[in-house]
Scaffold this active site. Sequence first.
Site, short mmCIF file in Angstrom:
data_model
loop_
_atom_site.label_atom_id
_atom_site.label_comp_id
_atom_site.label_asym_id
_atom_site.label_seq_id
_atom_site.Cartn_x
_atom_site.Cartn_y
_atom_site.Cartn_z
CG ASN A 40 -2.06 -1.07 0.97
OD1 ASN A 40 -2.17 -1.62 -0.13
ND2 ASN A 40 -2.80 -1.39 2.00
NE ARG B 88 -12.45 0.02 -0.84
CZ ARG B 88 -11.32 -0.70 -1.04
NH1 ARG B 88 -11.43 -1.96 -1.30
NH2 ARG B 88 -10.15 -0.12 -0.99
CB CYS C 195 -13.98 -4.58 -4.05
SG CYS C 195 -13.55 -3.97 -2.43
CG ASP D 54 -5.85 -3.36 5.24
OD1 ASP D 54 -5.06 -2.59 4.68
OD2 ASP D 54 -7.07 -3.37 5.00
NE ARG E 73 -5.87 -7.40 -5.74
CZ ARG E 73 -6.87 -6.51 -5.72
NH1 ARG E 73 -8.11 -6.92 -5.74
NH2 ARG E 73 -6.62 -5.22 -5.69
C1 EPZ Z 1 -6.57 1.89 1.63
O1 EPZ Z 1 -7.69 1.82 0.79
C2 EPZ Z 1 -5.88 0.54 1.52
N1 EPZ Z 1 -5.51 0.29 0.13
C3 EPZ Z 1 -6.82 -0.56 2.01
O2 EPZ Z 1 -6.10 -1.78 1.98
C4 EPZ Z 1 -7.21 -0.26 3.45
O3 EPZ Z 1 -8.13 -1.24 3.89
C5 EPZ Z 1 -7.86 1.14 3.53
O4 EPZ Z 1 -6.94 2.12 2.99
C6 EPZ Z 1 -8.19 1.53 4.94
O5 EPZ Z 1 -7.04 1.50 5.72
C7 EPZ Z 1 -4.42 0.92 -0.38
O6 EPZ Z 1 -3.77 1.70 0.28
C8 EPZ Z 1 -4.06 0.59 -1.78
P1 EPZ Z 1 -9.98 4.54 2.41
P2 EPZ Z 1 -8.54 3.16 0.47
O7 EPZ Z 1 -10.25 5.53 1.35
O8 EPZ Z 1 -7.65 4.34 0.48
C9 EPZ Z 1 -14.51 5.47 3.00
C10 EPZ Z 1 -5.70 -4.05 1.55
O9 EPZ Z 1 -6.25 -5.06 2.02
N2 EPZ Z 1 -14.35 6.42 1.89
O10 EPZ Z 1 -8.99 4.86 3.48
O11 EPZ Z 1 -9.34 2.91 -0.73
C11 EPZ Z 1 -14.34 4.02 2.58
O12 EPZ Z 1 -15.56 3.47 2.09
C12 EPZ Z 1 -6.55 -2.85 1.14
O13 EPZ Z 1 -4.46 -3.89 1.40
C13 EPZ Z 1 -15.36 7.33 1.62
O14 EPZ Z 1 -16.39 7.33 2.28
O15 EPZ Z 1 -9.50 3.21 1.73
C14 EPZ Z 1 -13.92 3.37 3.86
O16 EPZ Z 1 -15.07 3.08 4.63
C15 EPZ Z 1 -8.04 -3.12 1.27
N3 EPZ Z 1 -15.20 8.21 0.60
C16 EPZ Z 1 -13.09 4.44 4.58
O17 EPZ Z 1 -13.48 5.68 3.96
C17 EPZ Z 1 -14.05 8.24 -0.15
O18 EPZ Z 1 -13.96 9.09 -1.07
C18 EPZ Z 1 -11.60 4.28 4.43
O19 EPZ Z 1 -11.35 4.09 3.06
C19 EPZ Z 1 -13.02 7.31 0.14
C20 EPZ Z 1 -13.19 6.42 1.17
#
Ligand code: EPZ
Length: 420
Positions: A23, A121, A116, A307, A399
């Site tokens: 990440n 997401r 997903c 995670d 992945r």
């Molecule tokens: C990152 O995803 C990680 N992926 C995820 O890891 C990790 O689970 C996640 O952060 C939370 O820590 C990478 O870094 C590539 P978020 P990201 O935006 O950035 C909500 C793994 O297993 N949200 O921090 O996509 C969202 O629905 C993966 O390695 C909004 O509401 O996650 C979630 O509930 C899975 N609006 C929360 O925020 C937005 O515009 C956190 O999501 C964006 C997100």
Amino acid sequence: MDKLVIEGGISLKGAVTVSGAKNSVLPLLSACLLTNERCRIKNVPNLRDVITMIKILRSLGAYAEYSNGEVIVEAKTIKSHIADYKLVSTMRASFCVLGPLLGRLRKAKVSLPGGCIIGVRPVDLHLKGIKALGAKVEVQAGYAVVEAKGLRGAHIYLGGVFGSSVLATDNVMMAAVLAKGKTVIESAACEPEVVDLANFLNKMGAKIKGQGTPCIEIEGARHLHGTDYHIVPDRIEAGTLILAGAITGGDCLVRGAFKEHLGAVLDKLDEAGVRIEDADGGLRVRPSKKLKPVNVTTLPYPGFPTDMQAQIMSLMSVTPGISIITEKIYPDRFMHVSELNRMGANIMREGPHAIIEGRKSLSGAPVMASDLRASAALVLAGLVAKGKTEISRIYHLDRGYENLEIKLQKLGARIWREKE
Ligand code: EPZ
């Protein structure tokens, strides 16, 4: 497709080294689009997601090559500003090319990643931040279409209903580094991988302060240059390997595990009675006496990472007593529950909560991987289960974990890969 076969019941012993952080490398690769000069990223794990990001960079016209742990990227010219649905839909993280394309070209058309298996997401926070920097943002036929005559710094509050967003913070930071003037991101994500990205951008000539805190300040720069960078170790892989030692009652040294990135996880494992100590450039998990059930709530960093939720659920499945896991980031991230129950676990879902009545043992069974961290949870359960476990669809695991079965073999596990 491949499957993993595990004969459980072996206490793991020995040393294993953590790979670079998935990440971290994914946003860093997209940040290379911000300069026309060569960048070299080191300590890169050989993962399917890395290969996917390389394909996306190439589809935009950049040179990108992976060889033994390093990726060279040179985006001398970018021939397309469009990140195609076919590639983006296979990996949500590819949405983080939006910020750098906008920063470099002042325009981008990136497929919305869609949901997903772990949740909806959304990308509303990404688009909110991009808009605040002066871009016109439209959603057309499943694509985010953004354009800006010029980008100017802004004061942006980026907190969402689930708290901060990692990739939204990344996207806004990457769009802001070449904007005119100062940008402040409030309620920014504090994850170590966001810090890694900010440090990489600063090495390229950006002027970012406050990374790792909820308030990040960015002074726009005129130009970014190429650079070399060594990414941080993968804290989630480190936590998974520590749990492999803990769940099998083994004695394992996890080299490269950064204690300062694992605060909430180590605190919770300490509460559960898992013996972990500093040793030889990493963390050593020792055989523990009787483990105790714990309650876990996932939160944005520095809280307990979502995670690691599936993985600690496996440990609690064989820890006598009642544990409660509350998933506050992705309330539906429980695909592993039904598969663990097939192995004899006793887990009940109640909305964003999972109530686990720990068993004395699990029994091996054929199970199916559904997403990256659920797959890891099934591997952990297989290591401790009596008999043979077969995990199908392990492309999910590939992945985000580099040669996990080989690392576990080195610790004495009876685990191998077979064609399905
Ligand atoms: C990152 O995803 C990680 N992926 C995820 O890891 C990790 O689970 C996640 O952060 C939370 O820590 C990478 O870094 C590539 P978020 P990201 O935006 O950035 C909500 C793994 O297993 N949200 O921090 O996509 C969202 O629905 C993966 O390695 C909004 O509401 O996650 C979630 O509930 C899975 N609006 C929360 O925020 C937005 O515009 C956190 O999501 C964006 C997100």
